[in-house]
Structures are given as structure tokens and as C-alpha cells.
Write a protein that holds these residues in place. Sequence first.
Motif, mmCIF file in Angstrom:
data_model
loop_
_atom_site.group_PDB
_atom_site.id
_atom_site.type_symbol
_atom_site.label_atom_id
_atom_site.label_comp_id
_atom_site.label_asym_id
_atom_site.label_seq_id
_atom_site.Cartn_x
_atom_site.Cartn_y
_atom_site.Cartn_z
ATOM 1 N N LYS A 83 0.826 -1.205 0.000
ATOM 2 C CA LYS A 83 0.000 0.000 0.000
ATOM 3 C C LYS A 83 0.864 1.260 0.000
ATOM 4 C CE LYS A 83 -3.997 -2.058 2.322
ATOM 5 N NZ LYS A 83 -4.913 -1.971 3.485
ATOM 6 N N GLU B 230 2.285 1.790 -3.483
ATOM 7 C CA GLU B 230 1.248 2.288 -4.390
ATOM 8 C C GLU B 230 0.937 3.749 -4.132
ATOM 9 O OE1 GLU B 230 -2.044 -0.279 -3.840
ATOM 10 O OE2 GLU B 230 -1.154 -1.979 -4.964
ATOM 11 N N PHE B 231 0.937 4.140 -2.873
ATOM 12 C CA PHE B 231 0.705 5.545 -2.535
ATOM 13 C C PHE B 231 1.799 6.428 -3.134
ATOM 14 C CE2 PHE B 231 1.766 9.047 0.330
ATOM 15 C CZ PHE B 231 0.568 9.756 0.348
ATOM 16 N N CYS B 232 3.042 6.003 -3.056
ATOM 17 C CA CYS B 232 4.141 6.791 -3.622
ATOM 18 C C CYS B 232 4.038 6.880 -5.139
ATOM 19 C CB CYS B 232 5.486 6.175 -3.214
ATOM 20 S SG CYS B 232 5.826 6.254 -1.437
ATOM 21 N N ASP B 233 3.610 5.795 -5.779
ATOM 22 C CA ASP B 233 3.476 5.837 -7.236
ATOM 23 C C ASP B 233 2.351 6.773 -7.665
ATOM 24 O OD1 ASP B 233 5.538 4.052 -7.497
ATOM 25 O OD2 ASP B 233 4.228 2.281 -7.557
ATOM 26 N N ASP B 234 1.273 6.804 -6.909
ATOM 27 C CA ASP B 234 0.153 7.667 -7.283
ATOM 28 C C ASP B 234 0.523 9.143 -7.217
ATOM 29 O OD1 ASP B 234 -1.312 5.405 -7.655
ATOM 30 O OD2 ASP B 234 -2.277 5.466 -5.671
ATOM 31 N N PHE B 235 1.388 9.512 -6.265
ATOM 32 C CA PHE B 235 1.760 10.922 -6.090
ATOM 33 C C PHE B 235 3.151 11.216 -6.655
ATOM 34 C CE2 PHE B 235 -1.567 10.332 -2.977
ATOM 35 C CZ PHE B 235 -2.281 11.523 -3.040
ATOM 36 N N HIS B 236 3.683 10.279 -7.431
ATOM 37 C CA HIS B 236 4.981 10.466 -8.104
ATOM 38 C C HIS B 236 6.100 10.801 -7.094
ATOM 39 C CE1 HIS B 236 2.832 10.408 -11.922
ATOM 40 N NE2 HIS B 236 1.982 11.293 -11.413
#
Length: 428
Positions: free
Chosen positions: A259, A262-268
Motif C-alpha cells: 500500500k 502504491e501511494f508513492c506511485d500515485d503521487f509520483h
Amino acid sequence: MEAYCNAVRRLKDKFDGLELNHIARKYNEEVDELTKIASGRTTVPPNVFARDLAKPSVDFKDPAGASATTAKPSVVTAIEPLAEDPLAEESEAMETETEISSADEAGAMQIDEAPSSQDWRDQYLNRINRGVLPSDRAQARRIARRAKSFILIDDELYKRSPSGVLQHCIPILEGKELLRDIHTGVCGHHAAPRTLVGNAFRQGFYRPTAVADATEIMRTCEGCQFYARKTHLPTHALQTIPITWPFAVWGLDLFTGKKFLEFCDDFHIRVDWSAVAHPQTNGQIERANGMILQGLKPRIFNKLNKFGRRWLMELPSVIWSLRTTPSRATGFTLFFLVYGVEAVLPTDLEYGSPRLKAYQQHQNQQASEDSLDQVDEAQDVALLHLARYQQSQRRYQAQRVRHRDLNKGDLVLRLRQDSRGRHKLTPP
């Protein structure tokens, strides 16, 4: 002076004429200046020539000037007269003729050209028995000065200590064995190096390198290594992290998972692991965690219900306190560096702070926009404060650094972390 006058009379037949003039003391200023230069060992002027003599140039025992070979050695500094003096050339000629014609004065500087032996006592014995000095001028002066505190008793060398006790001078190997016996012998308790040397000196023995030998004995002692005290001094200089601007890099100490990634990928957000690649950042995070724990422990203290899960409820309060407290490194709060204004705290609302009483809603929007325009300047000032703070920390750290160089293949002692099965006599 009679011995020197006799030496001059022996040379008067070698000159066509000789005239001696007595000069009163008040007119003898140049000679007085030369005497002060020789006695004070000050800088010699460029127009004055100096020469060091290991022995007097005349025989004080025989005023008639028979032989100078039996004279006791001493240190005499002969300074030639000024070049502007009318008698300078005549005095220089007399001195040159004396050195060439007299066989006795040819041995005024008796120098030992042979290589020095390994026994440190030989140089002092040569000085006392034969008046021989080393070939090096600086070493010759040092030996001549130190030899005054050594005497010979029954062909054995002794040194007078500052307390007046005679200390027997012993060779290198015997001195090491003596210190080793005091350190680990029947009456030894593995004392520190200076204590070992003090015991040896009080027993009447002397060696010039006793402290270095005692230090080496303690460093190579296996028992002293196993039970040595832990060294808390830093081994290297402080490595600070240069910050280009505040909040350019964020350091987090947390448990990662799917999780979180995924959070880091969503906010680049790019994630760099610093445990091995950049230990400085890891240490900075641990320091921040220590500040949070320091604020949490007093808040969750309870004699009946220790800890538990209360830290989850108290964590936001501690974090808000750290965000609204001015930092000693930057001089500003974290909240101000982000928004350009200070946060309104619950105590401001409860007790009615002056800025809260002066609040006007129609002017607050314009003031907030102006503060955001000026936040860049505040961040630049914070950078200057941070640089000055890091410089002071590096200076303080450098005063306590004790370098320990380790090479590949060196044996080191690893600190035991497990305390099970240990007792008072167990090594750390």
C-alpha cells in the motif's frame, strides 16, 4: 681573563705590532650588545658572525698555556666583532692564526662521528667520560644540557630526579621487562601507563621512553583489551547534510508495504533507501524519532497502566508541538517555513492571545498572500542559520574525535549484545 691574556701573549710575536687599549664600560656598548645576544640566544644580526664551541679555547688549569686537552667540556658561544669595527680585521686574523698554528686549539670541537649505538646511555656516558658530543648540532646541545642531571657512581649511570632521588638508568630490554613485571607480575594489577611509569620511577629506575613503552605494553595486553572501557568518543568528523532549500528532501522511518509503494506511485514520489546507501540520512531520521519519543514518554506515563496503546492518541499532539516550536538550527518553526505564518494554537484561543484579538477577517486574506510572497526570503535566512549551526556542531565534534585506523586483516573485539549467562567477571 688571565688564560686568554696568556694566549694573546703567545701570539704577539707573529705580528709586526700589537696595541692594547682599555675601554671604559660606558663606551663598550657594542660588546655589551653581543654579550646579551649570546646569553639570551636571540636572533643574531646579519653583520655578526657566531660560532659554537664545545670546549673552551684556552686551558684554565694551566695559565701558561701548556695543553688544553684535559679541560672539562662546556658550551661556549664565541661571537666575532662587527665588520664596521676598525679592529675587526685584526681580531679576525688573530683568531685564524690561532686555529691554524696551535695544535691544542684544533681539538676545541671534539665530535663523535661514529654512529650511535642502540643503548641510549652511551651518548651520556661519552659526554661525561670523554666529553664527546654527537655530530648533529641540535642533538649536541640537547645532550650537553641534559647530561648535567646525570652522574656516575661505581661506573653506573644515575639520573637526579626533580625530587632529588637518584634513579638508576637501565637499558631498553631491561626497562621493558621491568614495566611488564610491574604491569602483570606478582604485585601488578594491570594499571594505566602513567601509573606504571610512576611506580618504576619511585622504585629508583629511569628510562627516557618509559611512558611510550608502558602504553605499548597496555595496548598489547590481552586482558586489558578484553576488559577495556568502552570508548564513547567519535572516531571521525561530523558529516553534515548540505540542504539546498528547506523540505527539498524528506526522511521517513517506517515499515514499507504494498500500500505504501502504491501511494508513492500515485503521487509520483521517489523512494530512496538510506540504511546502507546514505547512513547520514538514517542517523538524521533516528534523531527526529528520538525527539518524538522524548515528548511521548512523559505524556503516556501512568503508574497503573504503563504505556499500552496510549501513544497513538498522544502522537498528534507531540508532532504538532514539534512543528510549532522554533528550531535552534534554523531559528523558525516548520509551520512558518511552509506557510509563511505561525499556526494558531489552542492556548491562543483559550487565553486570547494579542494577535487573535487583533484579527480582522477582511485583512487576513491579503496578509496571508503577502506572507506567502515573503516566505522565500525567510527560507534563505533559515539556510544561513542552518549553515552556521552545522559549522558550530562540526567544530564541537572535531574537538572530541579520536581517530582509530583499521586495516584489512586487523583483529577487533566485537561487543556482545546478549546479556544472558553473564556475570561480573565476564568481558564486555
